[in-house]
Design a protein around this motif. Structure first.
Motif, mmCIF file in Angstrom:
data_model
loop_
_atom_site.group_PDB
_atom_site.id
_atom_site.type_symbol
_atom_site.label_atom_id
_atom_site.label_comp_id
_atom_site.label_asym_id
_atom_site.label_seq_id
_atom_site.Cartn_x
_atom_site.Cartn_y
_atom_site.Cartn_z
ATOM 1 N N GLY A 1 -3.278 32.761 62.243
ATOM 2 C CA GLY A 1 -3.230 34.202 62.431
ATOM 3 C C GLY A 1 -1.898 34.692 62.946
ATOM 4 N N GLY A 2 -1.743 36.009 62.965
ATOM 5 C CA GLY A 2 -0.538 36.649 63.458
ATOM 6 C C GLY A 2 -0.878 37.988 64.071
ATOM 7 N N ALA B 1 -11.310 35.369 55.735
ATOM 8 C CA ALA B 1 -11.904 34.099 55.327
ATOM 9 C C ALA B 1 -10.914 32.949 55.258
ATOM 10 C CB ALA B 1 -12.607 34.261 53.982
ATOM 11 N N GLN B 2 -9.615 33.242 55.050
ATOM 12 C CA GLN B 2 -8.676 32.149 54.792
ATOM 13 C C GLN B 2 -7.246 32.579 55.112
ATOM 14 O OE1 GLN B 2 -9.122 31.345 50.588
ATOM 15 N NE2 GLN B 2 -8.155 33.270 50.001
ATOM 16 N N LYS C 1 -8.282 26.801 58.087
ATOM 17 C CA LYS C 1 -6.894 26.343 58.055
ATOM 18 C C LYS C 1 -6.382 26.104 56.646
ATOM 19 C CE LYS C 1 -6.940 24.397 62.697
ATOM 20 N NZ LYS C 1 -6.644 23.243 63.567
ATOM 21 N N LYS C 2 -7.221 26.364 55.627
ATOM 22 C CA LYS C 2 -6.737 26.225 54.262
ATOM 23 C C LYS C 2 -7.448 27.207 53.344
ATOM 24 C CE LYS C 2 -9.859 22.452 52.945
ATOM 25 N NZ LYS C 2 -9.925 21.077 52.380
ATOM 26 N N ASP C 3 -6.782 27.551 52.245
ATOM 27 C CA ASP C 3 -7.332 28.491 51.284
ATOM 28 C C ASP C 3 -8.334 27.809 50.363
ATOM 29 O OD1 ASP C 3 -5.784 30.592 52.230
ATOM 30 O OD2 ASP C 3 -4.119 30.154 50.873
ATOM 31 N N PRO D 1 -5.594 34.340 47.300
ATOM 32 C CA PRO D 1 -5.417 35.275 48.420
ATOM 33 C C PRO D 1 -5.766 36.710 48.031
ATOM 34 C CG PRO D 1 -3.536 33.799 48.235
ATOM 35 C CD PRO D 1 -4.356 33.604 46.993
ATOM 36 N N SER D 2 -6.297 37.449 48.981
ATOM 37 C CA SER D 2 -6.628 38.853 48.766
ATOM 38 C C SER D 2 -6.499 39.580 50.101
ATOM 39 C CB SER D 2 -8.054 39.005 48.230
ATOM 40 O OG SER D 2 -8.994 38.751 49.252
#
Length: 208
Positions: free
Chosen positions: A84-85, A53-54, A102-104, A108-109
């Motif tokens: 991404g990576g 999602a983020q 592009k933003k939270d 974070p999880s």
């Protein structure tokens, strides 16, 4: 409509691979592991992806993967399409962790929204016809480059990409030979696609 029940990765060290997927990604039934049956050299012709999602979730999952022995192919970074990576799991499978955001918008999880299997194929239109003939429904299609199939409640989504383009996206050479070290499970199996990807019947996978 045909759907993927699970994917099976063939690994030299099955116990280590199972630990990695459980601890790094929290995968349960989507990905299975079994002993490697045949040798494989270079690019195996596919990647797996976790869509999230983020950006914070991308970082959290990549950090967890690295802590469990993964290596970085492409560090997480912003792009025109999102963030991404790409990493390589200890068993050699290439994973992309990405989001279109592009933003939270939340803490974070390591939650993810979907697992995607992206097959690198020689002829996208021909493979598209093969899979529609086997009951898959096209959700998105972009010229001769990319096809995404409808997933509904499938644990794993299926998409097709040109092999060289997929390798470039993953950050590896497109050259490779031997086994894909991958088996795909669906109720309508078994069959083998034009690029040698093996599909097994759900009942056979359950018995194994």
């Amino acid at each position: 409509m045909t759907s993927i029940a699970s994917v099976t990765i063939e690994a030299t060290d099955t116990a280590a691979a199972e630990r990695f997927y459980a601890k790094a990604f929290g995968l349960t039934g989507q990905v299975r592991v079994r002993a490697a049956q045949e040798p494989s050299t270079g690019f195996r012709g596919f990647t797996l992806s976790l869509t999230v999602a983020q950006p914070g979730n991308v970082d959290a999952l990549i950090e967890a993967a690295l802590a469990e022995g993964a290596t970085v192919l492409k560090p997480a970074a912003k792009s025109l399409w999102g963030y991404g990576g790409v990493i390589t799991a200890p068993d050699g499978t290439i994973w992309t962790i990405a989001t279109s955001s592009k933003k939270d918008t939340a803490p974070p999880s390591r939650d993810f929204e979907s697992v995607v299997l992206l097959l690198g194929v020689a002829d996208v239109p021909a493979s598209k016809r093969f899979y529609t003939d086997h009951g898959f429904t096209v959700a998105k299609s972009f010229a001769r480059m990319y096809v995404e199939f409808a997933a509904d409640d499938s644990p794993v989504k299926l998409a097709l990409y040109r092999r060289k383009a997929l390798a470039k996206t993953a950050g590896v050479s497109p050259e490779g030979s031997g086994s894909h070290r991958l088996a795909i499970t669906c109720p309508e199996g078994p069959f083998t696609d034009p690029d040698g990807f093996v599909w097994e019947a759900t009942s056979l996978a359950a018995a194994g």
